[in-house]
Scaffold this active site. Structure first.
Site, PDB file in Angstrom:
ATOM      1  N   THR A  32       0.795  -1.229   0.000  1.00  0.00           N
ATOM      2  CA  THR A  32       0.000   0.000   0.000  1.00  0.00           C
ATOM      3  C   THR A  32       0.832   1.285   0.000  1.00  0.00           C
ATOM      4  O   THR A  32       0.269   2.375   0.003  1.00  0.00           O
ATOM      5  CB  THR A  32      -0.914   0.012   1.235  1.00  0.00           C
ATOM      6  OG1 THR A  32      -0.110  -0.207   2.413  1.00  0.00           O
ATOM      7  CG2 THR A  32      -1.954  -1.100   1.150  1.00  0.00           C
ATOM      8  N   GLU A  33       2.142   1.154  -0.003  1.00  0.00           N
ATOM      9  CA  GLU A  33       3.003   2.324   0.208  1.00  0.00           C
ATOM     10  C   GLU A  33       2.706   3.481  -0.749  1.00  0.00           C
ATOM     11  O   GLU A  33       2.541   4.625  -0.316  1.00  0.00           O
ATOM     12  CB  GLU A  33       4.489   1.920   0.090  1.00  0.00           C
ATOM     13  CG  GLU A  33       5.017   1.131   1.273  1.00  0.00           C
ATOM     14  CD  GLU A  33       4.812  -0.377   1.122  1.00  0.00           C
ATOM     15  OE1 GLU A  33       5.425  -1.140   1.880  1.00  0.00           O
ATOM     16  OE2 GLU A  33       4.026  -0.792   0.231  1.00  0.00           O
ATOM     17  N   VAL A  34       2.661   3.196  -2.052  1.00  0.00           N
ATOM     18  CA  VAL A  34       2.513   4.300  -3.010  1.00  0.00           C
ATOM     19  C   VAL A  34       1.201   5.046  -2.827  1.00  0.00           C
ATOM     20  O   VAL A  34       1.091   6.227  -3.176  1.00  0.00           O
ATOM     21  CB  VAL A  34       2.635   3.809  -4.471  1.00  0.00           C
ATOM     22  CG1 VAL A  34       4.042   3.302  -4.745  1.00  0.00           C
ATOM     23  CG2 VAL A  34       1.591   2.754  -4.800  1.00  0.00           C
TER      24      VAL A  34
END
Length: 252
Positions: free
Chosen positions: A126-128
């Site tokens: 989910t980072e981006v």
């Protein structure tokens, strides 16, 4: 935040911070590193199991702690040491993933040797989607995953299920949720049949990056092979095979 149970040669480290979805807070990271250090130093421990309480395996870094802080205050500089500790462990590490894993939690499981996932578990890089980059976890995630699958999933941040995680190389075994414990036990038993030093050396070979023609690789590999054939473990294993009995290191 971490339960530690050591018995019958297995150290089970259970993430136990369900109120924040087992997020990797400073406290949990510190406790996990300490427990890993003790398990690695304990000659009686043959296999390490990473488990969790609650519905979620691990939601990644604790974003409440990360808000408004400098990078060094967010675990960015500390997290690699934890991943490296699992990745380089001479003792096999098995992850039991019963529920969702997100972001840094995927790095945690990717560093393990064997990942058993419930069929109902879900995953996402989910980072981006929150404006950060999965830089640190890429070191352990990318060697595991099919390149084009990793490319898409790290860029999209979309949620994917256990079967896609299996096909993409992120997990090793997918079973019904009720069968996770039994499957983990099967993996632990199988790993326990391996000789401790031989397992550690085999892990080192599996993790090592190789390049160049085979003729340049074989001399070092032959040295390793000869050393283990002549070792106490190797001679015991050969004797046990010939005598049709369990080797001394196999748990009773």
């Amino acid at each position: 935040m971490l339960q530690v149970d050591v018995r019958h040669g297995v150290a089970t480290l259970t993430l136990d911070s369900p109120a924040n979805r087992n997020a990797l807070s400073r406290a949990l990271r510190a406790q996990l590193r300490s427990a890993l250090t003790e398990a690695l130093a304990d000659d009686a421990v043959r296999v390490i199991v990473l488990d969790h309480t609650g519905r979620v395996f691990c939601s990644g870094m604790d974003l409440a702690e990360a808000a408004g802080g400098a990078a060094e205050d967010q675990g960015v500089n500390e997290f690699p040491a934890l991943l490296e500790q699992i990745w380089d462990s001479p003792k096999p590490v098995v992850a039991a993933v019963r529920g969702p894993a997100r972001a840094g939690g995927l790095g945690l499981l990717a560093a393990c040797d064997v990942v058993v996932a419930a069929a109902t578990a879900t995953f996402a890089f989910t980072e981006v989607r929150i404006g950060i980059v999965p830089a640190v976890i890429s070191a352990v995630v990318l060697p595991r995953m099919v390149p084009n699958v990793a490319h898409r999933l790290l860029l999209t941040g979309e949620v994917f299920d256990a079967q896609e995680a299996l096909a993409g190389g992120l997990v090793d075994v997918v079973v019904p949720a009720d069968d996770v414990d039994a499957c983990v036990r099967e993996q632990v038993v199988a790993l326990g049949k391996g000789a401790p030093l031989a397992l550690g050396e085999t892990k080192r070979l599996l993790r090592a990056a190789r390049s160049g023609p085979l003729t340049e690789q074989f001399p070092d590999l032959l040295t390793v092979s000869a050393r283990f054939f002549a070792s106490e473990e190797g001679q015991e294993g050969i004797a046990a095979f010939r005598e049709k009995r369990p080797a001394r290191w196999v748990p009773a």
